[in-house]
Design a protein around this motif. Sequence first.
Motif, PDB file in Angstrom:
ATOM      1  N   ARG A 198      44.272  37.601   7.946  1.00 40.98           N
ATOM      2  CA  ARG A 198      43.616  36.470   7.292  1.00 40.98           C
ATOM      3  C   ARG A 198      44.284  36.248   5.936  1.00 40.98           C
ATOM      4  NH1 ARG A 198      39.018  38.014   8.161  1.00 40.98           N
ATOM      5  NH2 ARG A 198      38.629  36.679   9.967  1.00 40.98           N
ATOM      6  N   LYS A 252      36.562  30.039   0.198  1.00 44.88           N
ATOM      7  CA  LYS A 252      36.817  30.586   1.512  1.00 44.88           C
ATOM      8  C   LYS A 252      35.554  30.586   2.358  1.00 44.88           C
ATOM      9  CE  LYS A 252      38.795  34.235  -0.323  1.00 44.88           C
ATOM     10  NZ  LYS A 252      39.403  35.564  -0.406  1.00 44.88           N
ATOM     11  N   THR A 253      35.604  29.948   3.498  1.00 45.36           N
ATOM     12  CA  THR A 253      34.523  29.998   4.465  1.00 45.36           C
ATOM     13  C   THR A 253      35.135  30.261   5.820  1.00 45.36           C
ATOM     14  OG1 THR A 253      34.620  27.657   4.995  1.00 45.36           O
ATOM     15  CG2 THR A 253      33.220  28.272   3.132  1.00 45.36           C
ATOM     16  N   LYS A 254      34.302  30.628   6.785  1.00 48.33           N
ATOM     17  CA  LYS A 254      34.831  30.922   8.113  1.00 48.33           C
ATOM     18  C   LYS A 254      35.549  29.723   8.715  1.00 48.33           C
ATOM     19  CE  LYS A 254      32.138  34.798   9.849  1.00 48.33           C
ATOM     20  NZ  LYS A 254      31.266  35.262  10.948  1.00 48.33           N
ATOM     21  N   ASN A 292      37.497  27.545   7.374  1.00 50.93           N
ATOM     22  CA  ASN A 292      38.863  27.237   6.950  1.00 50.93           C
ATOM     23  C   ASN A 292      39.715  28.480   6.728  1.00 50.93           C
ATOM     24  OD1 ASN A 292      38.073  28.259   4.484  1.00 50.93           O
ATOM     25  ND2 ASN A 292      38.170  26.336   3.366  1.00 50.93           N
ATOM     26  N   ASP A 293      39.265  29.627   7.233  1.00 51.74           N
ATOM     27  CA  ASP A 293      40.119  30.812   7.185  1.00 51.74           C
ATOM     28  C   ASP A 293      41.366  30.566   8.010  1.00 51.74           C
ATOM     29  OD1 ASP A 293      38.604  32.365   5.544  1.00 51.74           O
ATOM     30  OD2 ASP A 293      37.596  33.474   7.138  1.00 51.74           O
ATOM     31  N   ASP A 326      44.744  35.242   2.231  1.00 49.40           N
ATOM     32  CA  ASP A 326      43.981  35.080   0.993  1.00 49.40           C
ATOM     33  C   ASP A 326      44.953  34.630  -0.090  1.00 49.40           C
ATOM     34  OD1 ASP A 326      42.416  35.228  -1.260  1.00 49.40           O
ATOM     35  OD2 ASP A 326      41.648  37.239  -0.873  1.00 49.40           O
ATOM     36  N   ALA A 345      33.295  40.235   4.719  1.00 52.59           N
ATOM     37  CA  ALA A 345      34.213  39.268   4.107  1.00 52.59           C
ATOM     38  C   ALA A 345      33.501  38.468   3.036  1.00 52.59           C
ATOM     39  CB  ALA A 345      34.755  38.326   5.181  1.00 52.59           C
TER      40      ALA A 345
END
Length: 368
Positions: A47, A31-33, A35-36, A49, A16
Amino acid sequence: MANRRNFIKQTLLGGAALTTAPSFGFHIVKKTKSNDLVLGHGDYKYRLDRDWAQISSLRTPLLNCHEMVMDSKGRLIMIGDDPRNNIIIFDKSGKVLDYWGTAYPGGHGLTLSKEGGEDFLFLTDSGWFLDKNGKWVRHNGRVTKTTTDGRVLFDIGHPQTIGIYQPGDHFCPTETAIGPNGDIYVADGYGMDYIIQYDSRGQYIRHWGGKDNADENYNLSNAHGVAIDYRDKDNPMVVCTSRNEQSFKFFTLDGKYVRTLHLPNLQVCRPVFDDNNLYAGVCWSQPKEGKTDWRDHTGFVTILEGDTMVSNPGGTAPEYRHGELQKAYQLPEKPILHGHDVCVDEDKNLYICQWNANKTPPLKLERV
């Protein structure tokens, strides 16, 4: 299928990306883990996007993203109603490869037809568009067959010219579907609510639907979408949206009624078939309390296995009581505003086109 899904899941989690390409004027969220946002239920979780589309608000402006298809080259082709570019073509990374078309101000429906190893497009102009003063204007709708680079092959115009509509009857088509023998099914979803069947050259065969039929099963109310269901290869069917009835209605290829699939509280757009699944954008859903009008953001996406609802990305989980499907509702966070169409790629990722969503480009839902 399960092994392939696990492989895809591991690949996505392991690879990712943590940054997003510039979106040329649209708000960018890193995007970071932490705040996914994962949407959906059961085996169908995704997820979100928001910044998948690497699009320029100056070079490729958007008004409404209506529909999207994937061609034989794996390109994602979108139709919208901004008169400066009706068609935008993306690769799966979200990069814009091409854009064309200024003759479809009511650009609404997009269907891919494969003929002799070549891809063709059927573009549907609904006849409704926003003028420069922001007012809705009606003109004559039409269906146009083109090559994927925009060369026009033929038009299907107002049915009054072939005697099946009377003077003053509005023709505002919203969708087409292509049958196994090349027949063209046109849904007049913003007009008379008929499904009109033509042969592959655009010659009229028959029509059905509309309103006030002796057999109410043939009535269609906002016949917004139409598609061919090939899940039973020996018995393909024409599936029509009756959006105001929160239903899909199934017919034989020659227009004989078969059955109705009711989806409580979901005003769905066209059905999209992939394997045994039916996907659909939900344009509106009424909240548990109070009422909304057509401008309010109340949409999401629904997914069915066969006739069973299994996931609602952007909405509440499907619920059955004593075998009866209960109402579903949009999540309070409103991650999807108005689901208008779903495109499925070979990895089962989803691309969501939205109407009335503040000029939002297509969203990607990455399968996890």
